[in-house]
Design an enzyme around this catalytic site. Structure first.
Site, short mmCIF file in Angstrom:
data_model
loop_
_atom_site.label_atom_id
_atom_site.label_comp_id
_atom_site.label_asym_id
_atom_site.label_seq_id
_atom_site.Cartn_x
_atom_site.Cartn_y
_atom_site.Cartn_z
N SER A 129 -5.30 -60.86 37.64
CA SER A 129 -6.44 -61.11 39.67
C SER A 129 -7.00 -62.68 39.02
CB SER A 129 -8.01 -60.48 39.03
OG SER A 129 -8.37 -59.86 37.55
N ASP A 173 -10.28 -67.29 32.41
CA ASP A 173 -8.99 -66.31 32.73
C ASP A 173 -8.98 -67.58 34.06
OD1 ASP A 173 -9.50 -64.21 31.31
OD2 ASP A 173 -10.20 -62.86 33.02
C1 GLA Z 1 -12.87 -60.99 31.41
C2 GLA Z 1 -13.06 -61.46 32.26
C3 GLA Z 1 -13.31 -62.89 31.89
C4 GLA Z 1 -13.81 -62.85 30.40
C5 GLA Z 1 -13.67 -61.18 29.27
C6 GLA Z 1 -14.07 -60.45 28.23
O1 GLA Z 1 -10.93 -61.09 31.55
O2 GLA Z 1 -12.40 -61.49 33.41
O3 GLA Z 1 -14.07 -64.14 32.04
O4 GLA Z 1 -15.84 -62.31 30.54
O5 GLA Z 1 -13.10 -60.27 30.42
O6 GLA Z 1 -14.05 -62.24 27.44
#
Ligand code: GLA
Length: 386
Positions: A129, A173
């Site tokens: 995403s 991410d």
């Molecule tokens: C998902 C979220 C991130 C982070 C991880 C856990 O990937 O998008 O921002 O919080 O979980 O570390």
């Protein structure tokens, strides 16, 4: 990557009978260590994987956006001044979210014909995403001459996910997808946005990173993720009464001093965040010393903390940990990403990789788990736009 670029181009021609003006590509990620620390403004150490999502587009004269999603074999269209969240086609919300956030910031946009195509496994905890958000935003940046900086691209992508899609994710991410580099992990302080690329040359050290996709699907927007964010926020509020401004400033003694005020759940949530920040710092140090055995130990510790203190694991991911811990050629293993299903990673000696995967397949069968999927990943480049 070259092949999927060519396929995307050809597919676009087939669909729209014209060439795309822009091809924008953004990778998925693994997180080496530093989980559920980003929205707590702490430390993370992710890396890009060699799998990408591409967004190919050509401007239209009106304000209609038509998108074909190759992986879903579905199309959708919307108008840029009428952006509603879709409850049936969730993938389109990541595209709409980017238009929404840019409109809100006052940027002037137009319609598009577009194609989404990629090879990041979906809903596997590998950040497809964020890759989609970044690839769309990079494309719009170029097409509509928005002059957005890389940092702004990260912030706006996160905002689209927080405020349009409705997941209170941190910015790890999006950040790694934009700033990642081949054969490096990226240390990031999510509070200050200080970052540093740390070499992660697995090849030279005879190591592989194996991704274990448990195929347990839990939507990230499911309430548990947002609940963890609220719980750790509540724990921090209590710690702040002792004079710290954030989790990074808190240590184990300060946590113990506040234990009675917190109750068991908030105490354990805070313990995870505080110790995970410490583990990220240690991981950066041992990586610089090329001590992969120590790195592996930190991965195992991180998993236990996520399992027992933060409570975001599941039996399938715990199996990865258990098998990894006993298997001679596995240096470390842990869940990666949000948890509640999705994927885990294992640091495995190259020569032992097939045996490790076979062992996990067999154990999964014995436990009557859904058959997992494995990927041996290499550390790829960050996003680009052509
Ligand atoms: C998902 C979220 C991130 C982070 C991880 C856990 O990937 O998008 O921002 O919080 O979980 O570390």
């Amino acid at each position: 990557m070259k092949n999927s670029f060519l396929n995307g181009h050809k597919r676009f021609l087939d669909l729209y009978n014209k060439k795309p003006e822009v091809v924008s590509s953004a990778p998925g990620r693994i997180n080496i260590i530093g989980e559920h620390t980003d929205y707590n403004l702490g430390f993370v150490l992710p890396a890009c994987i060699d799998r990408n999502i591409q967004f190919l587009a050509k401007r239209r004269k009106d304000d209609r956006v038509s998108v074909w999603a190759e992986n879903f074999q579905e199309s959708e269209h919307f108008f840029i001044h009428d952006l509603q969240v879709s409850s049936t086609k969730k993938w389109v919300n990541y595209v709409k979210g980017i238009f929404w956030v840019l409109e809100k910031e006052g940027y002037s946009l137009g319609g598009l014909d577009a194609l989404i195509i990629g090879d990041i496994p979906l809903e596997s905890g590998l950040s497809s995403s964020a890759a989609l958000e970044v690839s769309v935003l990079n494309a719009l940046n170029k097409l509509f001459h928005l002059s957005l900086s890389k940092e702004k691209i990260v912030r706006l992508s996160q905002k689209a996910e927080n405020d349009f899609v409705g997941v209170n994710c941190g910015l790890m991410d999006q950040f790694i997808s934009v700033f990642g580099r081949k054969n490096t992990a990226l240390f990031l302080d999510c509070g200050t946005l200080f970052y540093e690329h740390v070499p992660l040359s697995l090849e030279e050290h005879g190591l592989n990173i194996v991704v274990y996709d448990s195929r347990v699907r839990r939507e990230l927007s499911a309430s548990e993720y947002n609940k963890r964010s609220l719980e750790s926020g509540a724990a921090l509020k209590i710690l702040k009464t002792s004079g710290v401004k954030n989790f990074k400033e808190a240590d184990n003694d300060l946590l113990e001093d506040n234990k009675d005020k917190m109750g068991d759940i908030l105490y354990r949530r805070a313990r995870h965040v505080i110790t995970e920040n410490q583990r990220v710092n240690n991981a950066v140090r041992v990586l610089k010393e090329r001590d992969f055995h120590k790195l592996g130990e930190l991965l195992f510790e991180s998993h236990l903390s996520l399992r027992d203190d933060y409570e975001v694991s599941c039996p399938e991911l715990d199996l990865l940990y258990a098998v990894g811990k006993k298997f001679g050629g596995c240096l470390g293993a842990r869940l990666t990403g949000a948890g509640f299903g999705g994927s885990g990673i294992a640091l495995v000696e190259k020569t032992q990789t097939d045996d490790f995967i076979n062992k996990l397949k067999k154990e999964s069968e014995d436990h009557k788990f859904t058959a997992p999927v494995f990927y041996v990943v290499t550390i790829g480049e960050g996003a680009y736009v052509k």
